[in-house]
Design a protein around this motif. Structure first.
Motif, short mmCIF file in Angstrom:
data_model
loop_
_atom_site.label_atom_id
_atom_site.label_comp_id
_atom_site.label_asym_id
_atom_site.label_seq_id
_atom_site.Cartn_x
_atom_site.Cartn_y
_atom_site.Cartn_z
N ILE A 266 1.10 -1.22 -0.05
CA ILE A 266 0.01 -0.11 -0.06
C ILE A 266 0.89 1.14 -0.18
O ILE A 266 2.01 1.20 0.39
CB ILE A 266 -0.79 -0.01 1.14
CG1 ILE A 266 -0.17 0.17 2.43
CG2 ILE A 266 -2.05 -1.22 1.12
CD1 ILE A 266 -1.03 0.21 3.82
N PHE A 267 0.38 2.45 -0.26
CA PHE A 267 0.75 3.63 -0.18
C PHE A 267 -0.27 4.53 0.89
O PHE A 267 -1.57 4.02 0.66
CB PHE A 267 0.86 4.48 -1.26
CG PHE A 267 2.09 4.16 -2.18
CD1 PHE A 267 3.40 4.02 -1.63
CD2 PHE A 267 1.96 3.65 -3.44
CE1 PHE A 267 4.39 3.82 -2.20
CE2 PHE A 267 2.91 3.36 -4.17
CZ PHE A 267 4.24 3.48 -3.65
N GLY A 268 -0.14 5.22 1.57
CA GLY A 268 -1.11 5.91 2.23
C GLY A 268 -0.39 7.06 3.13
O GLY A 268 0.69 7.47 2.91
N PHE A 269 -0.90 7.36 4.33
CA PHE A 269 -0.49 8.04 5.43
C PHE A 269 0.30 7.42 6.52
O PHE A 269 -0.13 6.25 6.67
CB PHE A 269 -1.58 8.98 5.83
CG PHE A 269 -2.58 8.54 6.69
CD1 PHE A 269 -2.40 8.30 8.15
CD2 PHE A 269 -3.72 8.30 6.27
CE1 PHE A 269 -3.37 8.06 8.95
CE2 PHE A 269 -4.63 7.81 6.82
CZ PHE A 269 -4.64 7.56 8.47
N VAL B 225 -17.18 10.44 -4.37
CA VAL B 225 -18.42 10.40 -3.77
C VAL B 225 -18.02 10.04 -2.02
O VAL B 225 -19.04 10.20 -1.26
CB VAL B 225 -19.38 9.55 -4.29
CG1 VAL B 225 -19.68 9.79 -5.48
CG2 VAL B 225 -18.61 8.01 -4.24
N GLY B 226 -16.88 9.51 -1.77
CA GLY B 226 -16.55 9.37 -0.32
C GLY B 226 -15.09 9.17 -0.33
O GLY B 226 -14.29 8.64 -1.39
N VAL B 227 -14.65 9.55 0.69
CA VAL B 227 -12.84 9.07 1.15
C VAL B 227 -13.17 8.26 2.58
O VAL B 227 -13.55 8.89 3.52
CB VAL B 227 -12.27 10.44 1.37
CG1 VAL B 227 -10.84 10.05 1.55
CG2 VAL B 227 -12.45 11.30 0.00
N VAL B 228 -12.32 7.03 2.34
CA VAL B 228 -12.38 6.20 3.63
C VAL B 228 -11.11 5.73 3.99
O VAL B 228 -10.35 5.53 3.14
CB VAL B 228 -13.53 5.03 3.08
CG1 VAL B 228 -13.42 3.92 4.29
CG2 VAL B 228 -14.72 5.25 2.77
N VAL B 229 -11.04 5.77 5.21
CA VAL B 229 -9.73 5.06 6.09
C VAL B 229 -10.23 4.05 6.78
O VAL B 229 -11.13 4.04 7.89
CB VAL B 229 -8.99 6.03 6.76
CG1 VAL B 229 -7.80 5.55 7.35
CG2 VAL B 229 -8.47 7.07 5.80
N LEU B 230 -9.74 2.63 6.82
CA LEU B 230 -9.88 1.66 7.40
C LEU B 230 -8.91 1.73 8.76
O LEU B 230 -7.86 1.89 8.54
CB LEU B 230 -9.68 0.26 6.83
CG LEU B 230 -10.89 -0.23 6.00
CD1 LEU B 230 -11.10 0.44 4.53
CD2 LEU B 230 -10.71 -1.75 5.65
N ASP C 283 0.18 2.21 15.28
CA ASP C 283 1.04 2.91 14.31
C ASP C 283 1.18 2.28 12.90
O ASP C 283 0.80 1.19 12.59
CB ASP C 283 2.45 3.05 14.96
CG ASP C 283 2.38 3.51 16.25
OD1 ASP C 283 1.27 4.54 16.49
OD2 ASP C 283 3.25 3.64 16.92
N GLY C 284 1.94 3.08 11.99
CA GLY C 284 2.12 2.51 10.70
C GLY C 284 1.44 3.31 9.67
O GLY C 284 1.17 4.64 9.66
N THR C 285 1.24 2.58 8.28
CA THR C 285 0.70 3.30 7.18
C THR C 285 -0.69 2.72 6.87
O THR C 285 -0.93 1.51 7.04
CB THR C 285 1.71 3.02 5.95
OG1 THR C 285 2.86 3.44 6.50
CG2 THR C 285 1.27 3.78 4.65
N TYR C 286 -1.67 3.80 6.54
CA TYR C 286 -2.79 3.49 6.38
C TYR C 286 -3.50 3.82 4.96
O TYR C 286 -3.14 5.16 4.62
CB TYR C 286 -3.68 3.95 7.12
CG TYR C 286 -3.63 3.26 8.68
CD1 TYR C 286 -4.70 2.52 9.15
CD2 TYR C 286 -2.67 3.79 9.57
CE1 TYR C 286 -4.61 1.58 10.32
CE2 TYR C 286 -2.60 3.04 10.81
CZ TYR C 286 -3.65 2.09 11.20
OH TYR C 286 -3.56 1.50 12.43
N PRO C 287 -3.69 2.99 4.18
CA PRO C 287 -4.34 3.48 2.69
C PRO C 287 -5.50 4.32 2.86
O PRO C 287 -6.35 4.24 3.76
CB PRO C 287 -4.44 2.22 2.15
CG PRO C 287 -4.82 1.09 3.10
CD PRO C 287 -4.14 1.43 4.26
#
Length: 429
Positions: A321-324, A407-412, A391-395
């Motif tokens: 993944i990439f993410g924050f 229409v939407g932006v989601v973080v699991l 902690d870590g990286t979340y897509p």
């Protein structure tokens, strides 16, 4: 030494045989079209291949697996075709050092050395002398440019890259084999396929009450009504998604253009029952699975992984993944146009614990995965921070309508649950 060369559509990892052999002409056609195919190199009198090359230009990928006499992979090379069509990045290599002929290929205790390289000069070398879980040494690899990149040979002109590994002192003589195709139907699940980045999964169902899912720990969870909190103001029209505790001074990690306005913040939740050892009885609880900025009530037709400007999805390996990034198990949605003042308020309130913050610019949120909200009085932009499970990286997943609108932006907040069949429905249906 004579080395037999055969082509096929795929390679069966478990049986260690080619699946659906093809002619040189068909392999050349697949190569030109970018379709996946494999090349297998055999030596007379040896059951296991010398090496297997796996090609899928449409996926920017060439792989190489080297086998020992016991049929175990001793070397795995992942190469990527990026912007220069004449060379390949040696993206990922791992070498296995089996401690004896009885050690299985899948034995996690097998010592290994892994090297990851990136086109910008970054890299990482990981040595695991006792295998997975036995401790590791991580260093920065010292590689020359010609070690980071390799020339891309034309079709049919690839050398036997494992010649030195197999002790060949003279250039091999290649003989093409045209094996008959005895396979039919779909490829077995044990066959190689090109690596794919992480996929979005059933995101929409996480916000649909009544849907049944499992997170891998609890066999069955039932989605309940999403929890909503007050809308988030994004007057700049640029939604930021970031780890507010991992700011590098360049703004939010991810930005998504949206129409200027206010958007509902939601939590996807699922209820499950389990036996609690502490209480000695069955306990029912409701957990948050994801957080969302709801931009529109139009259903998402597609979901895509949001990228930073420097992210290159061609570099991602299987399920990567990439993410924050977050070092404090915290993410946030924010108006990117007011990022700096909003982040300063976040740090004053949550990090420094300033008790004198004006309630008009800082608000704690109770009984929710959303922790707090900050507000920039000059622009009206807001930031809403939420908790993750570590902690870590979340897509960041962006849902788009058929017309391509967000229409939407989601973080699991943890992993992607798996969707279960509808209640009363057959697992086969």
């Amino acid at each position: 030494m004579v080395v037999e060369v055969g082509y096929a559509q795929a390679w069966d990892l478990e049986a260690r045989v080619p699946w659906r052999p093809i002619s040189v002409g068909e392999a050349r056609e697949r190569d030109t079209a970018g379709l996946p195919y494999v090349v297998v190199y055999w030596a007379a009198g040896r059951e296991a291949p010398l090496e297997v090359r796996l090609v899928s230009w449409r996926d920017h990928y060439v792989g190489l697996w080297v086998y020992d006499a016991q049929g175990r992979r001793t070397y795995d090379l992942d190469m990527r075709l990026l912007d220069d069509p004449a060379r390949l990045l040696r993206r990922y290599t791992v070498g296995f050092s089996y401690t004896g002929p009885e050690m299985a290929e899948s034995d996690e205790a097998c010592p290994r050395i892994t090297v990851e390289l990136f086109p910008d000069g970054r890299g990482r070398r990981t040595e695991e002398p006792q295998g997975k879980g036995g401790g590791s040494y991580v260093t920065v690899p010292r590689v020359r440019d010609d070690e980071r990149w390799t020339d891309r040979p034309a079709f049919g002109e690839w050398p036997l890259l494992s010649a030195q590994v197999h002790g060949l002192t003279e250039p091999p003589v290649f003989e093409i084999t045209e094996a008959a195709d005895g396979s039919s139907g779909l490829a077995p699940t044990t066959c190689w396929r090109p690596p794919r980045p992480a996929q979005p999964g059933p995101i929409a169902e996480l916000f649909r009450p009544g849907a049944r899912v499992t997170d891998g720990y609890h066999p069955e969870m039932t989605v309940v009504e999403p929890r909503r909190i007050r809308p988030l103001r994004v007057p700049s029209g640029l939604l930021g998604v970031s780890g507010p505790d991992s700011d590098d001074g360049s703004g939010p990690h991810i930005t998504v253009p949206v129409p200027p306005g206010e958007y509902v913040l939601e939590e996807a939740r699922a209820r499950h029952t389990y036996h609690c050892e502490w209480e000695g009885s069955q306990v029912t609880r409701t957990d948050t699975m994801a957080v969302r900025v709801l931009v529109s009530d139009i259903p998402a037709a597609t979901w895509e992984m949001a990228l930073r400007p420097d992210d290159d999805s061609r570099l991602l390996r299987e399920n990567e993944i990439f993410g924050f990034d977050t070092d404090g198990a915290t993410g946030c949605f924010a108006d990117a146009g007011a990022w700096e003042p909003l982040l300063a308020l976040f740090e004053k309130g949550l990090i420094q614990g300033d008790p004198d913050l004006d309630p008009d610019v800082y608000e704690d949120i109770n009984d929710s995965m959303y922790l707090l909200r900050t507000r920039d009085q000059a622009s009206g932009g807001e930031l809403a921070a939420f908790a993750t499970t570590g902690d870590g990286t979340y897509p960041v997943w962006v849902g788009r309508s058929q017309a391509g609108e967000v229409v939407g932006v989601v973080v699991l907040v943890e992993g992607m649950p798996e969707l279960l069949p509808e209640s009363g429905a057959s697992a086969v249906a």
